[in-house]
Write a protein that holds these residues in place. Sequence first.
Motif, mmCIF file in Angstrom:
data_model
loop_
_atom_site.group_PDB
_atom_site.id
_atom_site.type_symbol
_atom_site.label_atom_id
_atom_site.label_comp_id
_atom_site.label_asym_id
_atom_site.label_seq_id
_atom_site.Cartn_x
_atom_site.Cartn_y
_atom_site.Cartn_z
ATOM 1 N N SER A 96 -0.134 -2.023 15.227
ATOM 2 C CA SER A 96 0.412 -0.995 15.851
ATOM 3 C C SER A 96 1.370 -1.272 17.169
ATOM 4 O O SER A 96 2.475 -0.426 17.279
ATOM 5 C CB SER A 96 -0.725 0.013 16.512
ATOM 6 N N LYS B 141 1.467 9.149 10.980
ATOM 7 C CA LYS B 141 0.090 8.336 10.582
ATOM 8 C C LYS B 141 -0.790 9.243 9.913
ATOM 9 O O LYS B 141 -0.657 10.401 9.633
ATOM 10 C CB LYS B 141 -0.607 7.768 12.166
ATOM 11 N N SER B 142 -1.866 8.703 9.194
ATOM 12 C CA SER B 142 -2.867 9.585 8.437
ATOM 13 C C SER B 142 -3.743 10.443 9.455
ATOM 14 O O SER B 142 -4.098 10.200 10.583
ATOM 15 C CB SER B 142 -4.001 8.581 7.737
ATOM 16 N N LYS C 153 -6.566 11.250 9.105
ATOM 17 C CA LYS C 153 -7.637 11.106 9.215
ATOM 18 C C LYS C 153 -8.190 10.066 10.346
ATOM 19 O O LYS C 153 -9.460 9.913 10.830
ATOM 20 C CB LYS C 153 -8.113 9.866 7.992
ATOM 21 N N ASP C 154 -7.270 9.490 11.040
ATOM 22 C CA ASP C 154 -7.341 8.429 12.030
ATOM 23 C C ASP C 154 -7.150 9.378 13.540
ATOM 24 O O ASP C 154 -6.249 9.830 13.802
ATOM 25 C CB ASP C 154 -6.325 7.628 12.126
ATOM 26 N N THR C 155 -8.259 9.641 14.115
ATOM 27 C CA THR C 155 -8.281 10.619 15.310
ATOM 28 C C THR C 155 -9.107 9.859 16.253
ATOM 29 O O THR C 155 -9.601 10.433 17.222
ATOM 30 C CB THR C 155 -9.118 11.739 14.858
ATOM 31 N N ARG C 156 -9.145 8.593 16.637
ATOM 32 C CA ARG C 156 -9.756 7.702 17.366
ATOM 33 C C ARG C 156 -9.420 7.934 18.845
ATOM 34 O O ARG C 156 -10.019 8.114 19.635
ATOM 35 C CB ARG C 156 -9.518 6.304 16.906
ATOM 36 N N GLU D 204 -1.499 2.563 10.311
ATOM 37 C CA GLU D 204 -2.654 2.912 9.386
ATOM 38 C C GLU D 204 -2.226 3.161 8.143
ATOM 39 O O GLU D 204 -2.928 4.040 7.389
ATOM 40 C CB GLU D 204 -3.585 3.989 10.213
ATOM 41 N N PHE E 131 -4.450 4.251 4.584
ATOM 42 C CA PHE E 131 -4.948 5.360 4.097
ATOM 43 C C PHE E 131 -4.173 6.251 3.347
ATOM 44 O O PHE E 131 -4.700 7.449 2.997
ATOM 45 C CB PHE E 131 -5.723 6.067 5.710
ATOM 46 N N GLU F 251 -13.673 3.444 4.009
ATOM 47 C CA GLU F 251 -13.256 3.696 4.835
ATOM 48 C C GLU F 251 -14.282 4.280 5.980
ATOM 49 O O GLU F 251 -14.901 5.347 5.763
ATOM 50 C CB GLU F 251 -12.466 5.108 4.479
ATOM 51 N N ILE G 89 -13.656 4.517 10.064
ATOM 52 C CA ILE G 89 -12.773 4.563 10.966
ATOM 53 C C ILE G 89 -13.537 4.216 12.410
ATOM 54 O O ILE G 89 -14.449 4.855 12.853
ATOM 55 C CB ILE G 89 -12.091 5.782 11.114
#
Length: 236
Positions: A36, A57-58, A60-63, A107, A110, A183, A185
């Motif tokens: 990144s 970005k996906s 799905k990625d909420t980190r 990412e 994903f 998957e 995360i």
Amino acid sequence: MATLNNDTSRDVTADQKLRGSGAIHVIMGPMFSGKSTSLLRRIKSEISLGRSVAMVKSSKDTRYAKDSVVTHDGIGFPCWAIPDLMSFHDIFGQDAYDKLDVIGIDEAQFFGDLYEFCCKAADDDGKTVIVAGLDGDYLRRRFGGVLDIVPIADSVTKLTARCEVCGQKAFFTLRKTCDTKTELIGGADVYMPVCRKHYVNNRIVIKASKKEWDSDKERAKPCVEAVDADPSSIGY
């Protein structure tokens, strides 16, 4: 009629200049290898050249943040969080998309439609696409479509991290838990970069731990069943 032919000729010439004028650049490697960071560096370089840029970005990625690409060091950049890449055109809008020069994808593993999107964006729409993602999962198997776009890429950069055990170059991502979902995360709480030696050695330890954990669960089942069958055995 001559005017119509001339207009058509100019349209065809303009279309030919656009088609195939894009590019695809791939940045891949294990977790914590700076993918990144490298992506953001290249995106900022494109901006300094006066090019129009969008980052995706996906969803799905909420980190770290919902609407930003954020490195493990906490450096962020605004982005569009979307469920699939082929929807980006409609979400972003036709006029805005036409003005875009560069699309950054973080990412990328994903996105199931990564190959399709990159082909269209670079080959048909003349966009420069910079892709960052994992090439393999925690079992060292291909992860998503990142490897699929290598044959159509203009450049491929394979990054390495630093092994958390010995400090040597790390090529692999080790999952520290016994969860077997492909998957999953997470960050440093779930994964660590390791060299080949310590990937193999730690996988043996993790497998042994999982076997022991499964064995403990099996041994606990008769106790649970006995309690369910005879509530008085709880000792109230």
